[in-house]
Design a protein around this motif. Structure first.
Motif, PDB file in Angstrom:
ATOM      1  N   LEU A 212       0.812  -1.218   0.000  1.00 43.47           N
ATOM      2  CA  LEU A 212       0.000   0.000   0.000  1.00 43.47           C
ATOM      3  C   LEU A 212       0.843   1.264   0.000  1.00 43.47           C
ATOM      4  O   LEU A 212       0.359   2.336   0.366  1.00 43.47           O
ATOM      5  CB  LEU A 212      -0.940   0.000   1.219  1.00 43.47           C
ATOM      6  N   LYS A 213       2.094   1.148  -0.401  1.00 42.16           N
ATOM      7  CA  LYS A 213       2.990   2.301  -0.381  1.00 42.16           C
ATOM      8  C   LYS A 213       3.811   2.366  -1.662  1.00 42.16           C
ATOM      9  O   LYS A 213       4.208   1.348  -2.216  1.00 42.16           O
ATOM     10  CB  LYS A 213       3.957   2.225   0.805  1.00 42.16           C
ATOM     11  N   ILE A 214       4.049   3.583  -2.110  1.00 39.26           N
ATOM     12  CA  ILE A 214       5.018   3.841  -3.178  1.00 39.26           C
ATOM     13  C   ILE A 214       5.992   4.877  -2.642  1.00 39.26           C
ATOM     14  O   ILE A 214       5.580   5.966  -2.223  1.00 39.26           O
ATOM     15  CB  ILE A 214       4.338   4.355  -4.457  1.00 39.26           C
ATOM     16  N   GLU A 215       7.250   4.535  -2.625  1.00 42.54           N
ATOM     17  CA  GLU A 215       8.271   5.439  -2.101  1.00 42.54           C
ATOM     18  C   GLU A 215       9.196   5.896  -3.220  1.00 42.54           C
ATOM     19  O   GLU A 215       9.765   5.078  -3.946  1.00 42.54           O
ATOM     20  CB  GLU A 215       9.096   4.756  -1.004  1.00 42.54           C
ATOM     21  N   ILE A 216       9.328   7.207  -3.378  1.00 44.07           N
ATOM     22  CA  ILE A 216      10.282   7.773  -4.331  1.00 44.07           C
ATOM     23  C   ILE A 216      11.604   7.938  -3.606  1.00 44.07           C
ATOM     24  O   ILE A 216      11.704   8.679  -2.633  1.00 44.07           O
ATOM     25  CB  ILE A 216       9.796   9.128  -4.863  1.00 44.07           C
ATOM     26  N   ILE A 217      12.621   7.266  -4.078  1.00 48.28           N
ATOM     27  CA  ILE A 217      13.925   7.360  -3.418  1.00 48.28           C
ATOM     28  C   ILE A 217      14.894   8.267  -4.181  1.00 48.28           C
ATOM     29  O   ILE A 217      15.950   8.617  -3.663  1.00 48.28           O
ATOM     30  CB  ILE A 217      14.550   5.962  -3.220  1.00 48.28           C
ATOM     31  N   ASN A 218      14.522   8.653  -5.402  1.00 42.99           N
ATOM     32  CA  ASN A 218      15.360   9.588  -6.165  1.00 42.99           C
ATOM     33  C   ASN A 218      14.454  10.452  -7.032  1.00 42.99           C
ATOM     34  O   ASN A 218      14.170  10.122  -8.186  1.00 42.99           O
ATOM     35  CB  ASN A 218      16.380   8.816  -7.024  1.00 42.99           C
ATOM     36  N   LEU A 219      13.992  11.572  -6.476  1.00 47.08           N
ATOM     37  CA  LEU A 219      13.064  12.446  -7.182  1.00 47.08           C
ATOM     38  C   LEU A 219      13.718  13.113  -8.383  1.00 47.08           C
ATOM     39  O   LEU A 219      13.092  13.287  -9.428  1.00 47.08           O
ATOM     40  CB  LEU A 219      12.513  13.502  -6.215  1.00 47.08           C
ATOM     41  N   THR A 220      14.980  13.473  -8.259  1.00 46.50           N
ATOM     42  CA  THR A 220      15.688  14.107  -9.376  1.00 46.50           C
ATOM     43  C   THR A 220      15.752  13.175 -10.581  1.00 46.50           C
ATOM     44  O   THR A 220      15.499  13.585 -11.722  1.00 46.50           O
ATOM     45  CB  THR A 220      17.116  14.499  -8.948  1.00 46.50           C
ATOM     46  N   LYS A 221      16.068  11.929 -10.329  1.00 48.42           N
ATOM     47  CA  LYS A 221      16.150  10.947 -11.405  1.00 48.42           C
ATOM     48  C   LYS A 221      14.770  10.675 -12.000  1.00 48.42           C
ATOM     49  O   LYS A 221      14.639  10.449 -13.204  1.00 48.42           O
ATOM     50  CB  LYS A 221      16.774   9.664 -10.865  1.00 48.42           C
ATOM     51  N   LEU A 222      13.744  10.709 -11.153  1.00 45.94           N
ATOM     52  CA  LEU A 222      12.381  10.509 -11.651  1.00 45.94           C
ATOM     53  C   LEU A 222      11.991  11.630 -12.604  1.00 45.94           C
ATOM     54  O   LEU A 222      11.427  11.388 -13.673  1.00 45.94           O
ATOM     55  CB  LEU A 222      11.401  10.452 -10.475  1.00 45.94           C
ATOM     56  N   LYS A 223      12.288  12.870 -12.237  1.00 46.48           N
ATOM     57  CA  LYS A 223      11.967  14.008 -13.101  1.00 46.48           C
ATOM     58  C   LYS A 223      12.753  13.929 -14.407  1.00 46.48           C
ATOM     59  O   LYS A 223      12.244  14.319 -15.467  1.00 46.48           O
ATOM     60  CB  LYS A 223      12.266  15.320 -12.380  1.00 46.48           C
ATOM     61  N   LEU A 224      13.960  13.419 -14.350  1.00 49.28           N
ATOM     62  CA  LEU A 224      14.756  13.245 -15.566  1.00 49.28           C
ATOM     63  C   LEU A 224      14.100  12.223 -16.492  1.00 49.28           C
ATOM     64  O   LEU A 224      14.077  12.408 -17.719  1.00 49.28           O
ATOM     65  CB  LEU A 224      16.176  12.808 -15.216  1.00 49.28           C
ATOM     66  N   GLN A 225      13.526  11.171 -15.921  1.00 48.41           N
ATOM     67  CA  GLN A 225      12.810  10.189 -16.724  1.00 48.41           C
ATOM     68  C   GLN A 225      11.639  10.830 -17.466  1.00 48.41           C
ATOM     69  O   GLN A 225      11.366  10.490 -18.613  1.00 48.41           O
ATOM     70  CB  GLN A 225      12.283   9.072 -15.801  1.00 48.41           C
ATOM     71  N   LEU A 226      10.972  11.760 -16.808  1.00 48.35           N
ATOM     72  CA  LEU A 226       9.863  12.441 -17.439  1.00 48.35           C
ATOM     73  C   LEU A 226      10.323  13.229 -18.652  1.00 48.35           C
ATOM     74  O   LEU A 226       9.609  13.344 -19.659  1.00 48.35           O
ATOM     75  CB  LEU A 226       9.194  13.394 -16.432  1.00 48.35           C
ATOM     76  N   MET A 227      11.533  13.739 -18.601  1.00 48.29           N
ATOM     77  CA  MET A 227      12.073  14.548 -19.691  1.00 48.29           C
ATOM     78  C   MET A 227      12.571  13.713 -20.860  1.00 48.29           C
ATOM     79  O   MET A 227      12.468  14.122 -22.016  1.00 48.29           O
ATOM     80  CB  MET A 227      13.219  15.425 -19.175  1.00 48.29           C
ATOM     81  N   ILE A 228      13.077  12.498 -20.569  1.00 44.96           N
ATOM     82  CA  ILE A 228      13.731  11.752 -21.654  1.00 44.96           C
ATOM     83  C   ILE A 228      12.917  10.596 -22.191  1.00 44.96           C
ATOM     84  O   ILE A 228      13.149  10.153 -23.303  1.00 44.96           O
ATOM     85  CB  ILE A 228      15.097  11.206 -21.179  1.00 44.96           C
ATOM     86  N   GLU A 229      11.946  10.093 -21.427  1.00 42.61           N
ATOM     87  CA  GLU A 229      11.186   8.940 -21.911  1.00 42.61           C
ATOM     88  C   GLU A 229      10.233   9.337 -23.030  1.00 42.61           C
ATOM     89  O   GLU A 229       9.651  10.409 -23.043  1.00 42.61           O
ATOM     90  CB  GLU A 229      10.401   8.306 -20.754  1.00 42.61           C
ATOM     91  N   GLN A 230      10.039   8.417 -23.968  1.00 45.88           N
ATOM     92  CA  GLN A 230       9.110   8.633 -25.073  1.00 45.88           C
ATOM     93  C   GLN A 230       7.764   8.016 -24.756  1.00 45.88           C
ATOM     94  O   GLN A 230       7.653   7.165 -23.903  1.00 45.88           O
ATOM     95  CB  GLN A 230       9.693   8.023 -26.358  1.00 45.88           C
TER      96      GLN A 230
END
Length: 230
Positions: A212-230
Motif C-alpha cells: 500500500l505504499k510507493i516510495e520515491i527514493i530519487n526524485l531528481t532521477k524521476l523528473k529526468l525520466q519524465l524529460m527523456i522517456e518517449q
C-alpha cells in the motif's frame, strides 16, 4: 495543536503564506482541527457546502461516480492541500466525493464564517479565486497530457505531481499511501501498464514498492525520466 503551531504549519503552504495577515489570522482563529479515520467520507457529491478544508496530515481521494456505480479517482490530495473552494465560491452543492485514504487530520472553517468575513473584506475573494484557478490550470494540463503523453509518461508525471504536493521541502525520499490501482486510475492507464512502469522504475533505483505504499527514493532521477522517456 496550538493556534501558533497551526499557523506555523500552514505558513509552509504556498497559498496560505501569500494571504494577507488579516485573512491568515481569521482562518487560524476561526477554524478547527478534525480527525478522520481511514476510508471515511468528508463529503459526497451533491452535499450542501459546509465549509473549507486543509489537509494537515494523511491523504484524501477526490472521486467521481457514474450512474452505474463506476468510480473514477480524480485526485489524491496530501498535506498541505486546500479543498472545498468551488462550493465556497458558487454556494452550489459539492462536485465530487472526498474520502480519506488513511488516518487523516483536517483543518476546517465553516462556510458561514468565511462568507461573513468575506462580506466585510471583499478583496479577499481574490485569493480563493486564485486557488481555484490554479487547480483549473492543472486540470487543463491533465487533459492535454491524456492526449499527448504516453502511458508511461503520464504515470511518471503523476508521481512527480504527488511528490511536489506531499512535502514542504525538497526531500529525495517521499512515501505515498496508495497502491498501483490508485496510481493507474490517476494516470488513466491499465493496472498492467502501471505495474510494468513501476517495476522499471524500481529496477532503475528510483522507487521502492510495498503493498500500500510507493516510495520515491530519487526524485531528481524521476523528473529526468519524465524529460527523456518517449
Amino acid at each position: 495543536m496550538t493556534k501558533l503551531q497551526l499557523k506555523h504549519l500552514l505558513q509552509n503552504d504556498a497559498w496560505f503564506s501569500q494571504l494577507p495577515i488579516n485573512l491568515q489570522d481569521f482562518l487560524v482563529n476561526e477554524g478547527q482541527v478534525i480527525a478522520f479515520g481511514e476510508q471515511q467520507a468528508i463529503f459526497y457529491r451533491d452535499d450542501e457546502p459546509n465549509g473549507f478544508y486543509a489537509i494537515l496530515s494523511g491523504s484524501v481521494n477526490i472521486l467521481g461516480l457514474d450512474q452505474f456505480g463506476n468510480q473514477a479517482m480524480l485526485a489524491l490530495l496530501t498535506s498541505i492541500s486546500w479543498f472545498g473552494e468551488i462550493s465556497l465560491i458558487d454556494a452550489a452543492p459539492r462536485t465530487h466525493d472526498a474520502i480519506t485514504l488513511e488516518q487523516t487530520q483536517l483543518f476546517f472553517i465553516k462556510q458561514q464564517k468565511i462568507t461573513s468575513f468575506l462580506a466585510l473584506n471583499p478583496t479577499c475573494w481574490r485569493y480563493f479565486a486564485k486557488l481555484m484557478s490554479h487547480k483549473l490550470r492543472i486540470m487543463f494540463v491533465a487533459y492535454e497530457d491524456l492526449r499527448l503523453l504516453s502511458a508511461k509518461k503520464r504515470i511518471i508525471k503523476q508521481l512527480c505531481l504527488l511528490a511536489e504536493n506531499y512535502t514542504f521541502s525538497e526531500q529525495p525520499n517521499l512515501t505515498f499511501s496508495l497502491n498501483q490501482s490508485h496510481l493507474s486510475a490517476l494516470a488513466a492507464t491499465s493496472r498492467q501498464t502501471c505495474n510494468q512502469v513501476l517495476n522499471e522504475l524500481v529496477a532503475d533505483d528510483i522507487l521502492k514498492l510495498s503493498t500500500l505504499k510507493i516510495e520515491i527514493i530519487n526524485l531528481t532521477k524521476l523528473k529526468l525520466q519524465l524529460m527523456i522517456e518517449q
